[in-house]
Every structure is written in C-alpha cells, then in structure tokens.
Design a protein around this motif. Sequence first.
Motif, PDB file in Angstrom:
ATOM      1  N   GLY A 282       0.816  -1.222   0.000  1.00 11.06           N
ATOM      2  CA  GLY A 282       0.000   0.000   0.000  1.00 11.06           C
ATOM      3  C   GLY A 282       0.835   1.252   0.000  1.00 11.06           C
ATOM      4  O   GLY A 282       0.721   2.082   0.916  1.00 11.06           O
ATOM      5  N   PRO A 283       1.668   1.445  -1.020  1.00 11.23           N
ATOM      6  CA  PRO A 283       2.496   2.655  -1.054  1.00 11.23           C
ATOM      7  C   PRO A 283       1.629   3.917  -1.139  1.00 11.23           C
ATOM      8  O   PRO A 283       0.466   3.858  -1.547  1.00 11.23           O
ATOM      9  CB  PRO A 283       3.321   2.485  -2.338  1.00 11.23           C
ATOM     10  CG  PRO A 283       2.522   1.554  -3.184  1.00 11.23           C
ATOM     11  CD  PRO A 283       1.795   0.647  -2.234  1.00 11.23           C
ATOM     12  N   LYS A 284       2.209   5.020  -0.729  1.00 13.21           N
ATOM     13  CA  LYS A 284       1.504   6.300  -0.748  1.00 13.21           C
ATOM     14  C   LYS A 284       1.164   6.668  -2.191  1.00 13.21           C
ATOM     15  O   LYS A 284       1.968   6.480  -3.104  1.00 13.21           O
ATOM     16  CB  LYS A 284       2.386   7.374  -0.116  1.00 13.21           C
ATOM     17  CG  LYS A 284       1.685   8.702   0.061  1.00 13.21           C
ATOM     18  CD  LYS A 284       2.446   9.604   1.007  1.00 13.21           C
ATOM     19  CE  LYS A 284       3.508  10.371   0.275  1.00 13.21           C
ATOM     20  NZ  LYS A 284       4.115  11.438   1.073  1.00 13.21           N
ATOM     21  N   ILE A 285      -0.050   7.186  -2.388  1.00 13.38           N
ATOM     22  CA  ILE A 285      -0.493   7.648  -3.700  1.00 13.38           C
ATOM     23  C   ILE A 285      -0.605   9.167  -3.630  1.00 13.38           C
ATOM     24  O   ILE A 285      -1.319   9.702  -2.778  1.00 13.38           O
ATOM     25  CB  ILE A 285      -1.841   7.012  -4.096  1.00 13.38           C
ATOM     26  CG1 ILE A 285      -1.696   5.495  -4.160  1.00 13.38           C
ATOM     27  CG2 ILE A 285      -2.324   7.580  -5.423  1.00 13.38           C
ATOM     28  CD1 ILE A 285      -3.004   4.751  -4.372  1.00 13.38           C
ATOM     29  N   VAL A 286       0.122   9.850  -4.496  1.00 12.03           N
ATOM     30  CA  VAL A 286       0.181  11.309  -4.497  1.00 12.03           C
ATOM     31  C   VAL A 286      -0.506  11.831  -5.757  1.00 12.03           C
ATOM     32  O   VAL A 286      -0.229  11.359  -6.857  1.00 12.03           O
ATOM     33  CB  VAL A 286       1.650  11.793  -4.456  1.00 12.03           C
ATOM     34  CG1 VAL A 286       1.729  13.312  -4.530  1.00 12.03           C
ATOM     35  CG2 VAL A 286       2.346  11.265  -3.215  1.00 12.03           C
ATOM     36  N   SER A 287      -1.391  12.804  -5.602  1.00 13.68           N
ATOM     37  CA  SER A 287      -2.031  13.444  -6.750  1.00 13.68           C
ATOM     38  C   SER A 287      -1.105  14.513  -7.296  1.00 13.68           C
ATOM     39  O   SER A 287      -0.476  15.250  -6.543  1.00 13.68           O
ATOM     40  CB  SER A 287      -3.358  14.070  -6.343  1.00 13.68           C
ATOM     41  OG  SER A 287      -4.257  13.056  -5.953  1.00 13.68           O
ATOM     42  N   ALA A 288      -1.035  14.578  -8.622  1.00 17.60           N
ATOM     43  CA  ALA A 288      -0.180  15.569  -9.275  1.00 17.60           C
ATOM     44  C   ALA A 288      -0.779  15.908 -10.633  1.00 17.60           C
ATOM     45  O   ALA A 288      -1.770  15.308 -11.051  1.00 17.60           O
ATOM     46  CB  ALA A 288       1.238  15.017  -9.436  1.00 17.60           C
TER      47      ALA A 288
END
Length: 163
Positions: free
Chosen positions: A58-64
Amino acid sequence: GDAKVSDRGGEHPLPTSGLPCNPVVIYFLERDIAEMEALTGGQRRYFQKRVRLALAEGPKIVSATEHIGGKAVAVRQIVIQPYLHDPNAERFTRYVGKRYTFELADALPGQIALIRTEVPGPNDDFVHPVKTETLSFQAAVRKRPQEPRPAPAKPGDAPRASR
C-alpha cells in the motif's frame, strides 16, 4: 483494441485480452526484471516477488498534474523501492535503492501516463542517477475503419463469356 509500444528495438505489439492488468505494465516490468536477472545473477521470480510485495504494502499515492500532449492531466503517482530493506540486498548492492515510479491517469486510454525506474548514483543520489528507464504515454491513435471497396466496374465493351 491493439496496443503497442516502441523502444530502441522498434515497435512491439502487446496482448490486450486475458491479462489482469494493462499489458504495458507487464511489458515494462518483465523487461526490467529480465535485466535485473542478467545484471545480478539473481532469480527472475525473486525480483517479481519483491516488486509485488512493495505494491501490496500500500504505497503512498500522491495526486499531481503532468503535461501530456500539451494538456494538463491529473495523475496519481505511486513510488516504490522494492529492494530497499531486502534481506538479500548484499547480493545486489548497486540496485538496493532502485526506485520505480508509476503515474496513472484516468483521462488516458489504458491509464498509464508514465513508468520509470531509476538506479541512484553514489549515496542514493537521484539527481544524478546511474541509470534511468522511462516508458511514457505519447499518443492514442485511432484506426479508421476500412471502407469496403466497390468491385471494379467492367467497361461496356468488355468481352463477355458465352456458352
């Protein structure tokens, strides 16, 4: 539909049915894992497992936002380092810090905006990586349907078969 990628070796058609995920992801990771196997003498299945485990954690998901084809596109960025705390890291010390970046975009066909791997330089220097491999979305090409061609018309004075 048909999917294909282009690389140094030319164009490669990809299977598009019966796969659990986008064939572009499989293509990229299979090439990467084959290279890891060749460079380290390690086992293909071991590297596959490390990548799977890193994604399953469950790695971090970053919005970009990325610019693709001249347009701003919302992406979700996922970064993993599957070999960072590997119990067998002494076998492939040069690749321990290797980083995988996935950028996914709902607005793109297939949703893959980018996949990148980076092997950091000395002291985990990602500003000057030793090696970078990138697969990025370039374009979606729609094939126009082939229109049926009418049969060539016979000229009025063409010879006729008779019995």
